[in-house]
Scaffold this motif. Structure first.
Motif, PDB file in Angstrom:
ATOM      1  N   ILE A   1       1.759  -2.450   4.660  1.00 26.66           N
ATOM      2  CA  ILE A   1       2.901  -1.222   4.136  1.00 26.66           C
ATOM      3  C   ILE A   1       4.271  -1.915   4.681  1.00 26.66           C
ATOM      4  CG2 ILE A   1       3.817   0.829   4.307  1.00 26.66           C
ATOM      5  CD1 ILE A   1       1.147   1.792   4.699  1.00 26.66           C
ATOM      6  N   SER A   2       4.918  -2.479   3.455  1.00 27.18           N
ATOM      7  CA  SER A   2       6.012  -3.228   3.977  1.00 27.18           C
ATOM      8  C   SER A   2       7.437  -2.345   3.952  1.00 27.18           C
ATOM      9  CB  SER A   2       6.450  -4.419   2.815  1.00 27.18           C
ATOM     10  OG  SER A   2       6.547  -3.773   1.366  1.00 27.18           O
ATOM     11  N   ASN A   3       7.169  -1.030   3.652  1.00 27.42           N
ATOM     12  CA  ASN A   3       8.268   0.011   3.595  1.00 27.42           C
ATOM     13  C   ASN A   3       7.946   1.119   4.030  1.00 27.42           C
ATOM     14  OD1 ASN A   3      10.476   1.488   3.147  1.00 27.42           O
ATOM     15  ND2 ASN A   3      10.465   1.326   0.597  1.00 27.42           N
ATOM     16  N   VAL A   4       7.810   1.476   5.426  1.00 24.74           N
ATOM     17  CA  VAL A   4       7.406   2.571   6.199  1.00 24.74           C
ATOM     18  C   VAL A   4       8.233   3.963   5.783  1.00 24.74           C
ATOM     19  CG1 VAL A   4       6.986   3.777   8.266  1.00 24.74           C
ATOM     20  CG2 VAL A   4       6.693   1.286   8.020  1.00 24.74           C
ATOM     21  N   SER A   5       9.357   3.763   5.434  1.00 26.65           N
ATOM     22  CA  SER A   5      10.156   4.882   5.098  1.00 26.65           C
ATOM     23  C   SER A   5       9.593   5.456   3.596  1.00 26.65           C
ATOM     24  CB  SER A   5      11.739   4.598   5.066  1.00 26.65           C
ATOM     25  OG  SER A   5      11.910   3.407   3.974  1.00 26.65           O
ATOM     26  N   GLY A   6       9.313   4.531   2.776  1.00 25.63           N
ATOM     27  CA  GLY A   6       8.958   4.929   1.591  1.00 25.63           C
ATOM     28  C   GLY A   6       7.344   5.900   1.350  1.00 25.63           C
ATOM     29  N   VAL A   7       6.642   5.882   2.523  1.00 24.52           N
ATOM     30  CA  VAL A   7       5.280   6.373   2.401  1.00 24.52           C
ATOM     31  C   VAL A   7       5.513   8.025   2.441  1.00 24.52           C
ATOM     32  CG1 VAL A   7       3.372   6.860   3.741  1.00 24.52           C
ATOM     33  CG2 VAL A   7       4.431   4.363   3.799  1.00 24.52           C
ATOM     34  N   SER A   8       4.614   8.543   1.606  1.00 27.72           N
ATOM     35  CA  SER A   8       4.622   9.886   1.650  1.00 27.72           C
ATOM     36  C   SER A   8       4.311  10.784   2.715  1.00 27.72           C
ATOM     37  CB  SER A   8       4.063  10.428   0.435  1.00 27.72           C
ATOM     38  OG  SER A   8       2.592  10.052   0.350  1.00 27.72           O
ATOM     39  N   ARG A   9       4.514  12.177   2.765  1.00 29.38           N
ATOM     40  CA  ARG A   9       3.580  12.842   3.847  1.00 29.38           C
ATOM     41  C   ARG A   9       2.389  12.789   3.850  1.00 29.38           C
ATOM     42  NH1 ARG A   9       6.287  18.672   4.273  1.00 29.38           N
ATOM     43  NH2 ARG A   9       8.178  17.234   4.407  1.00 29.38           N
TER      44      ARG A   9
ATOM     45  N   ALA B   1       0.955  -1.147  -0.117  1.00 32.82           N
ATOM     46  CA  ALA B   1       0.045  -0.015   0.019  1.00 32.82           C
ATOM     47  C   ALA B   1       0.893   1.262  -0.002  1.00 32.82           C
ATOM     48  CB  ALA B   1      -1.107   0.043   1.252  1.00 32.82           C
ATOM     49  N   GLN B   2       2.224   1.070   0.181  1.00 36.23           N
ATOM     50  CA  GLN B   2       2.844   2.337   0.087  1.00 36.23           C
ATOM     51  C   GLN B   2       3.081   2.836  -1.366  1.00 36.23           C
ATOM     52  OE1 GLN B   2       4.004  -0.816   0.842  1.00 36.23           O
ATOM     53  NE2 GLN B   2       5.924  -1.037  -0.517  1.00 36.23           N
ATOM     54  N   TYR B   3       2.470   2.050  -2.414  1.00 31.11           N
ATOM     55  CA  TYR B   3       2.317   2.761  -3.517  1.00 31.11           C
ATOM     56  C   TYR B   3       1.082   3.233  -4.077  1.00 31.11           C
ATOM     57  CZ  TYR B   3       6.644  -0.045  -4.207  1.00 31.11           C
ATOM     58  OH  TYR B   3       7.978  -0.831  -3.973  1.00 31.11           O
ATOM     59  N   ILE B   4       0.317   3.541  -3.018  1.00 35.37           N
ATOM     60  CA  ILE B   4      -1.122   4.240  -3.402  1.00 35.37           C
ATOM     61  C   ILE B   4      -0.750   5.945  -3.232  1.00 35.37           C
ATOM     62  CG2 ILE B   4      -3.241   5.025  -2.104  1.00 35.37           C
ATOM     63  CD1 ILE B   4      -3.479   2.377  -0.552  1.00 35.37           C
TER      64      ILE B   4
END
Length: 1720
Positions: free
Chosen positions: A753-761, A727-730
């Protein structure tokens, strides 16, 4: 040089005048005609020339007529002929201007396709009368399996065999004018077409002839692993249909051939045995049976051709083997203009990229871990045109689906296994971290889509493994393919398991899919595969007999799942209510965490808990999906139908969405703004007012939110649950809109979400919303690690060691555990075994409780909480196991006994990312990375340039800059300002907080042509940022590439490993078995060649941008004067000036001092220690095993004897012993030389004996050395009788060699025999050391004699000679045979004078050892001047002596001799340099320092360290000074301190030292230099004590003291016989004792002897002391000198040694006290 016009005219006079029609440049150039005439003039017949000219005129006339006639008046046939002739003229007569680069590209691409494609590349079906030959290589599967198990280089070696074998057969086919259509691993299909010139009889004749020649020449091929390859040849004939498939919308094209000949040859192949040439009935009808010897097969349809008959004749003459004659199609491709756009469609992506980048085909050769998907499609019996249509559709489908999944269609075949497709995932440029998952899903999708009515079955096999990826075949006809066990296994799976998707265990594990999609199939035998392991069937729809969801329960997630269940139940309840409270409005759950924490598994487990009556959808997003509103459109597409959302712009989906929204808008009033928002959000085309404009944020408008909510309420009448993985690619717009949708309470979203650091603001803000519940996941508890491992492996028990490793390293991350287990499976480290539960418990295996491995049927909350808290480790105990049957069989994972968990690549995602990065590089950058990976983790730019062999510094710098910028490489930091070696890099100071990319190297320079590049582009010392990048890149290299690059690196090290600049920069005495010309041995041709290469070093060693004047790694002009000298070094050199010989009269000096040797600044040892590990690594990589042995032995010798790193030496010896005993090592090119193997093994035992001596294990050392002598075939005698016999024989031999006939005994052997004798001499020298340690002096004498005799046989190894001479001198020294010692000393000095140039670092210690023994020999002989000459020569090399006893003995006697001459300043310099200010702290050396400080005070009265300072040393260190390896320093220190306290009358303080001395005196007295020195001091102290007791009238004590004194004088007398330099002091003490006893006459006689002997041996201290004593006894001593020494020992009146005048040499010695009775 240009020719003058008249010279040119004269030169061309002999050239006939050219006709006018030949002078036109449009036809033939003048230069070509001149060359033509020159060639024709060499012909013997003018008639031939005239005929040629006539033919040329006739052809030109025809050309002129056709050119001059207007095309309008020509007939259609004439116009056609004109066009064809013009085309032919353009191909043949006109020069085709192509660059070499373009020609190379054409040649490569042309070699990848058959002639049929080159000549006719348009998409059409054409039919030919053909002869087909199918060749199958039997034994390929067994060979593949054998190579895989034999070594790590199996795929590479397999391909070498196939290329040489298949390439030869392809050459034969091309020579017989055949066309190789298809390759299929171990088989290929060839075609001969009927033409206007060749009838079908000729075509079949050619095919049979070719088959017979192939069978004769290549029918049997014996490989190096014992597998014999054989050939089966089948030939058919008839009408064949060739067609190009694909194209149009597909990015790739391919081709197939069908028809009755294909089916016939396929059937014949099944009937063919190895060694046969079988023809079908369709082919045999065209054959004249008289031309061949045949044998009927009995079925009436096939005929076996055995050979040619008597009436056989060749159809056509075979031309030479040049490219133009063997395969003219390549020339046609070079002359054509259409090739680039058309033939590119037939090229695979890796080949196409390589061609576009002008990359050699060798660069495509890699060893990669790939996923192989093999499809076999069986069709109904249909007509050829229908079949071609089926193949075309199937190919387009397979190509399209594979391309979407990052796969590549590698093979299409209709002749091997029905309709066969080979799809490969993970090739160059197509690497993906989820490639196994993509492959399995792609296979299942193909199984569903290939459902044509004419297709009977589709079988698909999917496997994973390491394969060879590269080009196979002949240089004129080849194909890019993958070869390896994984390919064979996939082919076997698709044939054995029909109408399904099957995979192996590694693919099953790597796919990371829900395990419910897999089920294990019953095992079946697979041809050529011994152990296939478990096989699984994959079905994305699951299995009817199973319930939905995972078969295994989720472990350690009880609290999270309980929380989700409560939220889900609350959402279901609130969905039907009109009003929901703020705190109850929860319609989204987010599982977030770090990578590998298991968010996807939690998503699947949560979907499993959703009630069945609620509709579910699961969506997986990718990075490319982050387009505005993509996720919302995806939800709407799922609402319309259960299908994937199609890309933006698809009319069907858009119209359906518009229709759905329009139906909603009929009941909802809308505004232009709302319609505008719907157009943007859902990609609709609703009409808007003409002048409508909106520039704001539509998602901030309340009206837009309301209409979105209304649409959701209208169309989502029931609650929907949507699971979103990754879901980090939403996209951000969908996140904002999702909150609006959640407010409608119609959709419940579960996100992973497998990459929390890749989530936008924006996403983080939305996750914090009250409607979203964020559940942060952490690692699972350690009690579940074993159970999770069992779930992944599908076993019930695992080894305890495996559980411990996982518990300690995994941090509870399920993804890490999964990747780790996959790594073990890939390496073959884990095998599965079926054992009983009792046996598993006995082995200590961990058996988790069955409830942790299988999901229970009734899944309620109570059971969930119970089973989640069960500890896997506790349940493995026997009390829980007792609940089940003890004899129940379980599957258990088993590790090999010798397996260690080291160097395991665990992160599979990182491996994929690395390969992605690697594939994105240019060919040159890839080559640079490969060269770096061969060099190691850290490497220098010089070696990198040597491997790259690039002459473009800018190109290299640009590549380095690119690799630095993408964080592949980084700077290690090298200091090139003091660049004294080409193989040793000094570290530079570390930078504080550097910002990458950066370069911390010092002394690097930018070439003038590269000023625009950053400084880090010229980094001189770099490393891989991640070690895994290096290992992954290195694994891509084939064995040939590894051998080549390692050989280059080895050549660099051999060529440029030289001494440091302080030692002259020449060759080392020995490197990899090669010796340089040192004056003792003639230089070999290899070494001479190396020396010549070194002389040309400057040209090759330059860095990028270097010229003759400016070096990138420059040195300061005065670099040689920049080295600092310590005080001790400076003073030592001052001492050496007295004995340093002039160069002009070197041969006349007794001692060669090697005074130019600068050990203070020598870096030779550092160079060798840096080079040898690299040499070992590169010798192994280059498979140069003879050099590898030499590198091992030289490095071990360096560590043991020079660097004294015993643990490292022991490890190296263990490695080389294993290597010698392995089958790889065959010295001298053959394994039959057993004596050579024993010789090398003996060298290992010999060095191991040194290690045992150093560690104190003398018995083990004896065993190793005696075993070495046995292997040398000269066992050391163990009996006394044989020892005497051997001793006598060696004495006679030594006598003959040194005195009688030296020419017959010295320098008589060389080469291997010479090395053999030298090694024996080395071993005997080590035995001498052992025997001396064990006090076996008879054995030591024999070892010394034997060693010298063997060393003299070659007389070429300075190191061995020095040690042998030194041992022999030591033996004769103890026997007082000084004349023999003198003879040996002269021989030894002759060898030293023969030494050319400077000493090698490996020779310094041997020379020091020799000089020290000669020095001690002269000391014992009483030759003070000669001894000082040798002592001063060796003192500047003293740091090289690692033998502490020898070192201390040398220093002791040197200081004694200097003290005799009153050289106090020189003594202090030596003491502080070698005893006090040493580089490595040594308590023993410090004790010696304080001892000599006390001795100088005792003998001269001058103070270096005050008596109180010397006493404080013991107070500080205590008895630890006695715990050294050599406690003699402590005992001498105690005795000296005792005498000092006695002299000053501090009798109470003396008691402390006396107690220490009593411990030493209680032991047996052993005569050696240290004890003798201590005895002299003891005698003086006891005599003074005797005087005290005589004054006290203590008769009993006097008697005891006198008894001890007499005993000591006896020992002293014996010591003086061996060491004459002790006699002056002995006579002085004897005179003193006589005077005390009242025997004055005897006392003065002894005093005179003391004076005379002091003069004889220049003992100034005793000389002054004896005169001082004489005056005292006669009463003529000046009263102020009577207590002068005692008064100036006090702290207030100390005499500083700096005030001592060494030229005058005046001292006031201690006044020996006499009894009061004698004073009267």
């Amino acid at each position: 040089m240009e020719e003058k016009p008249d010279q040119a005219e004269e030169k061309n006079k002999n050239v006939p005048a050219l006709p006018t029609w030949l002078r036109t440049p449009k036809f033939i150039s003048r230069k070509s005609i001149i060359n033509l005439h020159k060639a024709l003039q060499s012909r013997h017949s003018d008639t031939d020339y005239n005929e040629y000219m006539t033919a040329m005129k006739r052809a030109q006339n025809r050309h002129s007529l056709m050119t001059d006639v207007p095309p309008e008046i020509l007939s259609p046939r004439a116009r056609y002929r004109k066009r064809e002739s013009q085309k032919q003229a353009s191909l043949e007569g006109k020069e085709v201007h192509r660059s070499a680069q373009e020609a190379s590209r054409i040649g490569i691409i042309a070699s990848m396709v058959p002639d049929e494609i080159i000549y006719k590349h348009h998409s059409s079906v054409r039919s030919y009368e053909t002869a087909l030959m199918f060749i199958d290589i039997s034994g390929f599967t067994a060979l593949c399996e054998k190579y895989t198990h034999s070594s790590d280089c199996g795929p590479s070696r397999l391909t070498q065999v196939l290329n040489s074998y298949i390439g030869a057969m392809v050459q034969e086919i091309l020579t017989h004018n055949g066309d190789v259509l298809k390759f299929s691993g171990d088989a290929f299909l060839s075609m001969w077409k009927k033409t206007l010139k060749l009838t079908m009889q000729d075509v079949v004749h050619n095919a049979i002839d070719c088959g017979l020649i192939i069978q004769k020449n290549y029918g049997n091929f014996n490989t190096d692993v014992g597998i014999t390859l054989k050939v089966k040849v089948a030939i058919s004939a008839g009408l064949s249909h060739f067609s190009i498939i694909g194209g149009e919308n597909s990015s790739q094209c391919n081709y197939v051939i069908v028809g009755q000949p294909v089916w016939d040859v396929k059937m014949a192949q099944y009937m063919t045995a190895a060694g046969d040439v079988l023809t079908t009935a369709s082919a045999w009808t065209y054959v004249n049976e008289a031309e061949y010897c045949t044998q009927p097969c009995g079925d009436g349809r096939h005929t076996k051709v055995l050979g040619v008959g008597a009436s056989w004749k060749r159809v056509e003459k075979l031309e030479g083997t040049s490219e133009t004659r063997v395969r003219p199609a390549v020339v046609a491709a070079l002359q054509s203009t259409w090739w680039w756009s058309d033939l590119r469609l037939f090229m695979l992506t890796p080949v196409l990229r390589a061609v576009d980048n002008d990359e050699p085909m060798d660069y495509l050769t890699e060893v990669r871990r790939v996923i192989v998907v093999f499809l076999n499609i069986i069709t109904k019996t249909v007509t050829p045109d229908v079949l071609i249509n089926i193949v075309d559709k199937a190919y387009k489908c397979v190509s399209s689906v594979a391309s979407e999944s990052n796969g590549l269609v590698n093979k299409v075949s209709m002749f091997d296994k029905d309709m066969m497709f080979l799809v490969v995932f993970g090739l160059r440029g197509l690497k993906h971290e989820n490639e196994a998952q993509n492959a399995v899903l792609c296979a299942f999708e193909l199984l569903e889509k290939l459902n044509d009515e004419n297709i009977l079955s589709v079988s698909i096999g999917v496997t994973s493994g390491t394969t060879y990826c590269g080009v196979v075949g002949h240089v004129l006809r080849r194909e890019y393919t993958v070869i390896g066990p994984a390919v064979n296994k996939a082919a076997r799976l698709m044939m054995e398991y029909c109408s399904m998707v099957t995979c192996d265990k590694e693919t099953f594990l790597r796919s990371k899919l829900n395990q419910e999609y897999f089920r294990q199939l019953p095992p079946r035998p697979l041809k050529g595969i011994d152990n296939a392991g478990p096989i699984y069937q994959f079905s994305k729809t699951g299995w009817p007999e199973r319930g939905p969801g995972w078969r295994h329960p989720a472990l350690g997630r009880n609290e999270e799942l309980k929380k989700f269940k409560l939220i889900m139940q609350n959402a279901i309840e609130q969905h039907s209510r009109s009003f929901t409270r703020y705190r109850d409005h929860k319609y989204a759950v987010v599982y977030s965490g770090c990578k590998s924490v298991g968010t996807t598994r939690m998503l699947d487990e949560s979907l499993l808990l959703v009630p069945d009556y609620i509709r579910q959808e699961r969506i997986v997003l990718k990075e490319k999906d982050m387009e505005p509103y993509y996720f919302v459109r995806l939800i709407m597409a799922q609402r319309l139908k259960k299908a994937k959302a199609v890309p933006e712009g698809n009319h069907t989906i858009r119209k359906n969405v518009e229709r759905m929204i329009r139906n909603s808008l009929n009941t909802i009033p809308t505004t232009p703004l709302q319609l505008h928002a719907l157009n943007i959000i859902f990609d609709c085309r609703f009409p808007l007012p003409e002048h409508f404009e909106f520039t704001g944020d539509i998602l901030s408008e309340l009206s837009v939110k309301n209409i979105i909510k209304d649409i959701c309420l209208k169309h989502f009448d029931s609650l929907w649950v949507i699971g979103v993985d990754e879901a980090q690619y939403i996209d951000d717009e969908s996140w904002r809109l999702l909150l609006v949708i959640l407010a409608s309470k119609t959709i419940f979203v579960i996100m992973a979400i497998s990459n929390v650091s890749g989530v936008s603001r924006v996403a983080k803000t939305c996750i914090k919303n009250y409607m979203v519940v964020n559940i942060a996941l952490k690692g699972i508890d350690r009690s579940f690690h074993a159970a999770l491992t069992c779930q992944l492996l599908d076993v019930q028990a695992i080894p305890t060691d495996l559980e411990k490793v996982i518990e300690s390293a995994s941090q509870g991350l399920p993804g890490w555990i999964q990747n780790f287990v996959i790594s073990l499976v890939q390496q073959g480290a884990l095998t599965m075994a079926t054992v009983s539960r009792t046996e598993a418990v006995k082995t200590g295996a961990v058996l988790p409780h069955p409830t942790l491995l299988e999901r229970i049927s009734d899944y309620n909350e109570e059971q969930l909480s119970i089973y989640s808290y069960i500890s896997a480790s506790v349940m493995s105990r026997q009390d829980s196991v007792a609940e089940v049957h003890d004899q129940e069989n379980v599957q258990m994972a088993v590790l090999p006994e010798s397996y260690t968990f080291e160097n395991i690549k665990v992160d599979m995602t990182m491996d994929a990312i690395i390969l992605k990065t690697y594939d994105s590089l240019t060919p040159f950058e890839k080559m640079l990375i490969k060269c770096g990976s061969v060099l190691g983790e850290v490497f220098s730019r010089r070696m990198l340039l040597h491997l790259l062999q690039s002459n473009s510094p800018r190109k290299v710098a640009q590549a380095v800059a690119k690799l630095f910028s993408i964080r592949v490489l980084e700077c290690e930091g090298g200091d090139f300002t003091r660049d004294t070696s080409l193989v040793l890099v000094h570290p530079s100071p570390a930078l504080t907080d550097p910002k990458p990319p950066y370069c911390a190297c010092l002394g690097t320079r930018q070439p003038p042509s590269c000023r625009d590049l950053p400084m880090y582009a010229f980094c001189g010392y770099m490393k891989f940022r991640h070690s895994q990048f290096r290992t992954t890149t290195y694994d891509l290299l084939t064995e040939n590439q590894k051998h080549e690059l390692h050989s280059r690196a080895l050549l660099y090290l051999e060529r440029y490993t030289r001494r440091c600049s302080s030692c002259g920069g020449g060759c080392f005495a020995k490197l990899l078995g090669l010796r340089c010309d040192s004056g003792l041995i003639d230089e070999s041709e290899d070494v001479k060649r190396t020396r010549r290469q070194i002389s040309a070093l400057s040209a090759e060693a330059k860095m990028a941008g270097e010229d003759d004047n400016i070096s990138e790694f420059s040195l300061p002009e005065d670099w040689s004067t920049q080295f600092l000298e310590t005080e001790g070094t400076l003073i030592s050199r001052m001492l050496l000036q007295e004995s340093r010989p002039r160069e002009s009269n070197l041969e006349h000096k007794r001692v060669r001092s090697f005074s130019s040797l600068d050990l203070e600044n020598c870096e030779c040892l550092s160079i060798l220690l840096a080079v040898y590990p690299q040499l070992i690594d590169h010798c192994q990589g280059a498979a140069d095993y003879e050099k590898l042995f030499e590198a091992y032995m030289e490095y071990a010798d360096l560590c043991i004897n020079i660097n004294v790193n015993i643990p490292q030496g022991v490890r190296l010896l263990s490695d080389v012993e294993v290597f010698i005993k392995s089958k790889k090592y065959c010295p001298m090119g053959t394994c039959t030389n057993n004596w050579v193997l024993d010789f090398h093994l003996a060298s290992v035992y010999s060095l191991r004996g040194v290690c045992m001596i150093e560690t104190g294990d003398l018995e083990e050392a004896r065993k190793q050395l005696f075993q070495a002598m046995k292997l040398y075939r000269v066992p050391f005698p163990t009996s006394k009788h044989w020892r005497k016999v051997y001793n006598m024989g060696e004495s006679i031999r030594q006598l003959m060699a040194l005195y009688v006939v030296p020419n017959l005994y010295i320098a008589t052997e060389s080469g291997v025999i010479g090395h053999f004798y030298e090694d024996i001499a080395k071993t005997l020298n080590i035995l001498y050391t052992l025997f001396i340690e064990c006090k076996e002096y008879a054995n030591a004498t024999l070892a010394a004699k034997w060693s010298l005799n063997y060393a003299l046989r070659t007389n070429s190894n300075l190191r061995v000679l020095c040690i042998s001479y030194a041992n022999m001198i030591d033996v004769y020294k103890h026997k007082q045979k000084f004349s023999t010692c003198l003879k040996l000393e002269k021989r030894a000095m002759d060898s030293c004078r023969r030494k050319r140039g400077q000493l090698d670092v490996t020779e310094v210690e041997a020379v020091c050892y020799l000089y020290t023994n000669i020095f001690l020999f002269y000391v014992e002989w009483g030759k003070k001047i000669e001894s000082l000459e040798f002592g001063l020569s060796v003192v500047h090399m003293l740091s090289s002596i690692h033998n502490s006893d020898m070192r201390q003995l040398l220093i002791l006697w040197m200081l004694k001799l200097l003290l005799c001459d009153l050289k106090i300043h020189d003594m202090v310099a030596i003491m502080r340099e070698f005893l006090y200010m040493t580089d490595t702290y040594d308590l023993c050396s410090e004790a010696w320092y304080y001892y000599y400080a006390v001795m100088i005070l005792l003998d001269t009265g001058y103070c270096i360290e005050s008596l109180s300072s010397c006493e404080k040393f013991y107070i500080k260190k205590g008895d630890s000074v006695l715990k050294n390896k050599t406690p003699e320093a402590a005992w001498n220190y105690f005795v000296a301190m005792w005498l000092a306290t006695i002299r000053i009358g501090a009798w109470e303080r003396a008691i402390l030292w006396e107690e220490k001395i009593k411990q030493r005196l209680s032991n047996k007295f052993e005569r050696n230099e240290f004890n003798t020195n201590m005895l002299i001091i003891l005698i003086e102290g006891i005599l003074i004590t005797l005087v005290k007791e005589m004054d006290n009238r203590n008769i009993k004590k006097i008697m005891l003291l006198e008894k001890a004194i007499k005993s000591m004088f006896q020992e002293m007398s014996k010591a003086c016989e061996h060491t004459p330099l002790l006699r002056p002091r002995y006579y002085l003490m004897l005179a003193y004792y006589s005077y005390i006893r009242g025997k004055k006459h005897r006392a003065f006689n002894n005093l005179n002897k003391a004076r005379d002997s002091a003069k004889q041996y220049s003992h100034n201290v005793v000389l002054i002391w004896s005169e001082h004593t004489r005056h005292h006894w006669r009463g003529t001593l000046n009263p102020k000198y009577l207590d002068y020494w005692t008064e100036h020992v006090e702290p207030d009146s100390l005499l500083d040694y700096r005030d001592f005048d060494q030229e005058k040499g005046k001292i006031i010695p201690f006044t020996l006290p006499i009894p009061r009775d004698l004073e009267k």
